[in-house]
Scaffold this motif. Structure first.
Motif, PDB file in Angstrom:
ATOM      1  N   TYR A 103       0.847  -1.188   0.000  1.00 32.53           N
ATOM      2  CA  TYR A 103       0.000   0.000   0.000  1.00 32.53           C
ATOM      3  C   TYR A 103       0.887   1.244   0.000  1.00 32.53           C
ATOM      4  O   TYR A 103       1.676   1.446   0.925  1.00 32.53           O
ATOM      5  CB  TYR A 103      -0.918   0.012   1.218  1.00 32.53           C
ATOM      6  CG  TYR A 103      -1.944  -1.098   1.199  1.00 32.53           C
ATOM      7  CD1 TYR A 103      -3.118  -0.963   0.461  1.00 32.53           C
ATOM      8  CD2 TYR A 103      -1.749  -2.281   1.894  1.00 32.53           C
ATOM      9  CE1 TYR A 103      -4.066  -1.977   0.423  1.00 32.53           C
ATOM     10  CE2 TYR A 103      -2.687  -3.305   1.862  1.00 32.53           C
ATOM     11  CZ  TYR A 103      -3.846  -3.143   1.125  1.00 32.53           C
ATOM     12  OH  TYR A 103      -4.776  -4.155   1.088  1.00 32.53           O
TER      13      TYR A 103
ATOM     14  N   HIS B 209       1.487   5.693  -0.906  1.00 32.31           N
ATOM     15  CA  HIS B 209       0.776   6.934  -0.580  1.00 32.31           C
ATOM     16  C   HIS B 209       0.214   7.647  -1.796  1.00 32.31           C
ATOM     17  O   HIS B 209      -0.642   8.522  -1.663  1.00 32.31           O
ATOM     18  CB  HIS B 209       1.675   7.872   0.231  1.00 32.31           C
ATOM     19  CG  HIS B 209       2.830   8.427  -0.530  1.00 32.31           C
ATOM     20  ND1 HIS B 209       4.015   7.741  -0.661  1.00 32.31           N
ATOM     21  CD2 HIS B 209       2.999   9.593  -1.185  1.00 32.31           C
ATOM     22  CE1 HIS B 209       4.867   8.467  -1.366  1.00 32.31           C
ATOM     23  NE2 HIS B 209       4.273   9.596  -1.697  1.00 32.31           N
TER      24      HIS B 209
ATOM     25  N   ASP C   9      -4.380   0.561 -10.227  1.00 32.37           N
ATOM     26  CA  ASP C   9      -5.100   1.648  -9.559  1.00 32.37           C
ATOM     27  C   ASP C   9      -6.503   1.739 -10.137  1.00 32.37           C
ATOM     28  O   ASP C   9      -6.904   0.918 -10.975  1.00 32.37           O
ATOM     29  CB  ASP C   9      -4.351   2.973  -9.687  1.00 32.37           C
ATOM     30  CG  ASP C   9      -4.131   3.394 -11.140  1.00 32.37           C
ATOM     31  OD1 ASP C   9      -5.112   3.426 -11.900  1.00 32.37           O
ATOM     32  OD2 ASP C   9      -2.976   3.700 -11.509  1.00 32.37           O
TER      33      ASP C   9
ATOM     34  N   VAL D 130      -2.639   1.991  -4.116  1.00 28.28           N
ATOM     35  CA  VAL D 130      -2.795   3.026  -3.088  1.00 28.28           C
ATOM     36  C   VAL D 130      -3.844   2.521  -2.103  1.00 28.28           C
ATOM     37  O   VAL D 130      -3.533   1.830  -1.156  1.00 28.28           O
ATOM     38  CB  VAL D 130      -3.174   4.394  -3.702  1.00 28.28           C
ATOM     39  CG1 VAL D 130      -3.289   5.461  -2.611  1.00 28.28           C
ATOM     40  CG2 VAL D 130      -2.111   4.819  -4.714  1.00 28.28           C
ATOM     41  N   ASP D 131      -5.131   2.793  -2.361  1.00 31.45           N
ATOM     42  CA  ASP D 131      -6.184   2.287  -1.477  1.00 31.45           C
ATOM     43  C   ASP D 131      -7.171   1.408  -2.229  1.00 31.45           C
ATOM     44  O   ASP D 131      -8.276   1.153  -1.756  1.00 31.45           O
ATOM     45  CB  ASP D 131      -6.946   3.460  -0.832  1.00 31.45           C
ATOM     46  CG  ASP D 131      -6.084   4.260   0.120  1.00 31.45           C
ATOM     47  OD1 ASP D 131      -5.163   3.672   0.702  1.00 31.45           O
ATOM     48  OD2 ASP D 131      -6.325   5.474   0.264  1.00 31.45           O
TER      49      ASP D 131
ATOM     50  N   GLY E 111      -8.962  -2.653  -0.805  1.00 30.06           N
ATOM     51  CA  GLY E 111      -9.434  -2.334   0.532  1.00 30.06           C
ATOM     52  C   GLY E 111     -10.755  -3.004   0.810  1.00 30.06           C
ATOM     53  O   GLY E 111     -10.879  -4.220   0.680  1.00 30.06           O
TER      54      GLY E 111
ATOM     55  N   ARG F 283       2.121   3.674   3.434  1.00 29.98           N
ATOM     56  CA  ARG F 283       1.165   4.772   3.383  1.00 29.98           C
ATOM     57  C   ARG F 283       0.635   5.072   4.783  1.00 29.98           C
ATOM     58  O   ARG F 283      -0.168   4.335   5.334  1.00 29.98           O
ATOM     59  CB  ARG F 283       0.013   4.378   2.451  1.00 29.98           C
ATOM     60  CG  ARG F 283      -1.067   5.433   2.287  1.00 29.98           C
ATOM     61  CD  ARG F 283      -2.395   4.878   2.745  1.00 29.98           C
ATOM     62  NE  ARG F 283      -3.525   5.595   2.196  1.00 29.98           N
ATOM     63  CZ  ARG F 283      -4.089   6.654   2.775  1.00 29.98           C
ATOM     64  NH1 ARG F 283      -3.612   7.116   3.918  1.00 29.98           N
ATOM     65  NH2 ARG F 283      -5.132   7.245   2.208  1.00 29.98           N
TER      66      ARG F 283
ATOM     67  N   THR G 218      -1.662   6.480   7.622  1.00 29.21           N
ATOM     68  CA  THR G 218      -3.078   6.827   7.627  1.00 29.21           C
ATOM     69  C   THR G 218      -3.559   7.106   9.041  1.00 29.21           C
ATOM     70  O   THR G 218      -3.139   6.458   9.994  1.00 29.21           O
ATOM     71  CB  THR G 218      -3.933   5.702   7.003  1.00 29.21           C
ATOM     72  OG1 THR G 218      -5.319   6.069   7.076  1.00 29.21           O
ATOM     73  CG2 THR G 218      -3.736   4.376   7.737  1.00 29.21           C
TER      74      THR G 218
ATOM     75  N   SER H 142      -6.807   6.906   9.490  1.00 27.39           N
ATOM     76  CA  SER H 142      -8.076   6.180   9.490  1.00 27.39           C
ATOM     77  C   SER H 142      -7.892   4.788  10.085  1.00 27.39           C
ATOM     78  O   SER H 142      -7.209   3.937   9.508  1.00 27.39           O
ATOM     79  CB  SER H 142      -8.619   6.065   8.059  1.00 27.39           C
ATOM     80  OG  SER H 142      -9.680   5.126   8.007  1.00 27.39           O
TER      81      SER H 142
ATOM     82  N   LEU I 245      -9.257   2.127   7.652  1.00 30.69           N
ATOM     83  CA  LEU I 245      -8.351   1.810   6.554  1.00 30.69           C
ATOM     84  C   LEU I 245      -7.179   0.972   7.047  1.00 30.69           C
ATOM     85  O   LEU I 245      -6.770   0.002   6.390  1.00 30.69           O
ATOM     86  CB  LEU I 245      -7.842   3.107   5.918  1.00 30.69           C
ATOM     87  CG  LEU I 245      -7.118   2.980   4.579  1.00 30.69           C
ATOM     88  CD1 LEU I 245      -8.055   2.453   3.509  1.00 30.69           C
ATOM     89  CD2 LEU I 245      -6.549   4.338   4.159  1.00 30.69           C
TER      90      LEU I 245
ATOM     91  N   GLN J  33      -8.396  -2.646   7.596  1.00 33.83           N
ATOM     92  CA  GLN J  33      -8.638  -3.312   6.318  1.00 33.83           C
ATOM     93  C   GLN J  33      -7.331  -3.722   5.648  1.00 33.83           C
ATOM     94  O   GLN J  33      -7.200  -4.819   5.112  1.00 33.83           O
ATOM     95  CB  GLN J  33      -9.417  -2.370   5.384  1.00 33.83           C
ATOM     96  CG  GLN J  33     -10.844  -2.105   5.795  1.00 33.83           C
ATOM     97  CD  GLN J  33     -11.790  -3.226   5.396  1.00 33.83           C
ATOM     98  OE1 GLN J  33     -11.409  -4.132   4.661  1.00 33.83           O
ATOM     99  NE2 GLN J  33     -13.020  -3.165   5.860  1.00 33.83           N
ATOM    100  N   GLN J  34      -6.338  -2.827   5.681  1.00 41.06           N
ATOM    101  CA  GLN J  34      -5.093  -3.082   4.970  1.00 41.06           C
ATOM    102  C   GLN J  34      -4.177  -4.037   5.739  1.00 41.06           C
ATOM    103  O   GLN J  34      -3.626  -4.969   5.161  1.00 41.06           O
ATOM    104  CB  GLN J  34      -4.393  -1.760   4.666  1.00 41.06           C
ATOM    105  CG  GLN J  34      -5.185  -0.897   3.689  1.00 41.06           C
ATOM    106  CD  GLN J  34      -4.497   0.406   3.325  1.00 41.06           C
ATOM    107  OE1 GLN J  34      -3.468   0.758   3.899  1.00 41.06           O
ATOM    108  NE2 GLN J  34      -5.059   1.140   2.376  1.00 41.06           N
TER     109      GLN J  34
END
Length: 416
Positions: free
Chosen positions: A195, A197, A220, A246-247, A250, A265, A267, A269, A272, A275-276
């Motif tokens: 993951y 940024h 992406d 990136v995201d 997810g 990356r 975060t 959140s 997030l 999840q990652q």
């Protein structure tokens, strides 16, 4: 309903839908991404749900067709932490007398607000630790830069790490450690998801892996569907070892089993992060997942299976009011609203700092982070969420408060 990653959310939802449609009742299933519809529809078919009584809808589409829709008997919202958005609220208000059921692994928004405005009951049955212990998720090893003594981290009144202790510990714009070296050292030859940024960084990381003889690919949101499917198929067959994004990979994104996650990356959140970080923890006998955290997200959020106590009320200050953002003048130390470009007291205009890109500190070494490195529970409950003195005492302990706080709250709530 709080359903951690790996809890079998799709199966639970499909069974609720099956029992609902079996009685001839209609279900409206809300999602925020089209891919989620394709995946849940397959599970519904496998579980013999009467699809003639199910409407799968992307929120962005449903909100514009409310007057043309048949009224459902039950609304099920996937990834329910998005439910406070205006589009969701408009749907809920249009069908205000229809029961709603939402599912999420993290019932909280990035800004700290809870889901009490759209839900009135919070159901928690199992957590990530239970899922690991009962072989529904794989155990894991977590590696991150050992930049700070976690015993010195302080929690503020919002139950977050205080900005001073975190800022002193690390730079949010730094990626620590050599990505290729640590992959080879910690997860050599294992399939991994990285993951990044931004898209350019993701492409660069993919190129670096390929140049080092490790097959990698970048995908992406703009990657054509056929090309993306081709990458995922090659990943499934082992021809590609690393998928960089990136995201994109997810919430609900279907990728084959992998054992390793590379976090590049930072975060804020929690949703997030969970999840990652848990993406590589799908259970397989004998498997141990590896999480390589080059940006120290673990200091922001704790470990993936840390015990977290949730509340529909969200995070509040001790007075019960939402935190009001302010600026502090670096010249005279007066505080003022954030929309002011200069201090109303002394006229000082702060320097606008140019946003820098991420820096890489390749000399940093990642070390294993274990449960013993963290001595607190991230507790989002409020006193009124506690049903007795035992739970109040537990809340006080998790917040680092003295026992007298629990006694005082117990008297206010009538438990004493």
């Amino acid at each position: 309903m709080v359903a951690p990653c790996g809890a079998g959310k799709s199966v639970i939802i499909s069974e609720i839908a099956r029992m609902t449609t079996l009685k001839g009742n209609r279900v409206l299933f809300l999602v925020h991404r089209r891919e989620l519809i394709e995946q849940i529809e397959e599970t519904f078919r496998f579980n013999n749900v009467d699809l003639s009584n199910v409407q799968f809808g992307m929120v962005q589409t449903v909100v514009h067709r409310l007057d043309k829709m048949r009224k459902p008997d039950l609304i099920i919202t996937d990834e329910n932490h998005h439910g406070l958005a205006k589009s969701y609220r408009k749907i809920y208000e249009h069908f205000s007398d229809v029961p709603r059921l939402g599912f999420t692994a993290t019932p909280i928004r990035l800004n700290g607000s809870g889901l009490g405005d759209v839900n009135d009951v919070l159901i928690e049955e199992v957590d990530a630790k239970w899922l690991i212990e009962n072989q529904y998720l794989s155990p894991y090893k977590y590696y991150a830069p050992k930049l700070i003594d976690t015993q010195k981290l302080k929690l503020n009144s919002l139950r977050e790490f205080s900005s001073t202790s975190v800022n002193d510990a690390m730079d949010d714009k730094t990626i620590y450690g050599d990505v290729i070296k640590h992959y080879r050292q910690l997860a050599d030859s294992e399939q991994a998801i990285a993951y990044c940024h931004n898209v350019e960084a993701s492409k660069q990381v993919s190129d670096e892996f390929n140049q080092s003889g490790i097959p990698a690919a970048h995908i992406d949101g703009k990657t054509p569907k056929d090309e993306r499917n081709n990458v995922i198929q090659k990943f499934r067959e082992g021809q590609i070892k690393i998928i960089c994004n990136v995201d994109l990979i997810g919430e609900g994104f279907d990728v084959p089993d992998c054992s390793t996650v590379i976090m590049l990356r930072p975060t804020q959140s929690l949703s997030l992060f969970i999840q990652q970080s848990m993406r590589g923890m799908r259970y397989r006998p004998g498997k141990t997942s590896t999480i390589i955290d080059h940006v120290d997200n673990v200091r922001r959020h704790g470990l993936p299976d840390d015990k977290r106590e949730w509340s529909l009320e969200g995070k509040k200050t001790e007075s019960g009011e939402k935190e009001i953002p302010i600026k502090e003048c670096e010249n005279c130390f007066a505080v003022y609203p954030p929309n002011h470009k200069w201090c109303p007291e002394c006229g000082h205009q702060p320097e606008v700092k140019e946003q820098k890109d991420y820096e890489v500190d390749e000399t940093a070494e990642l070390q294993e982070v274990t449960e013993s490195d963290f001595s607190f529970t991230i507790d989002h409950r409020e006193p009124k969420d506690c049903k007795n003195m035992k739970e109040l005492s537990e809340l006080a302990k998790n917040r680092g408060y003295k026992p007298g706080w629990a006694y005082h709250q117990g008297k206010l709530l009538g438990y004493l």
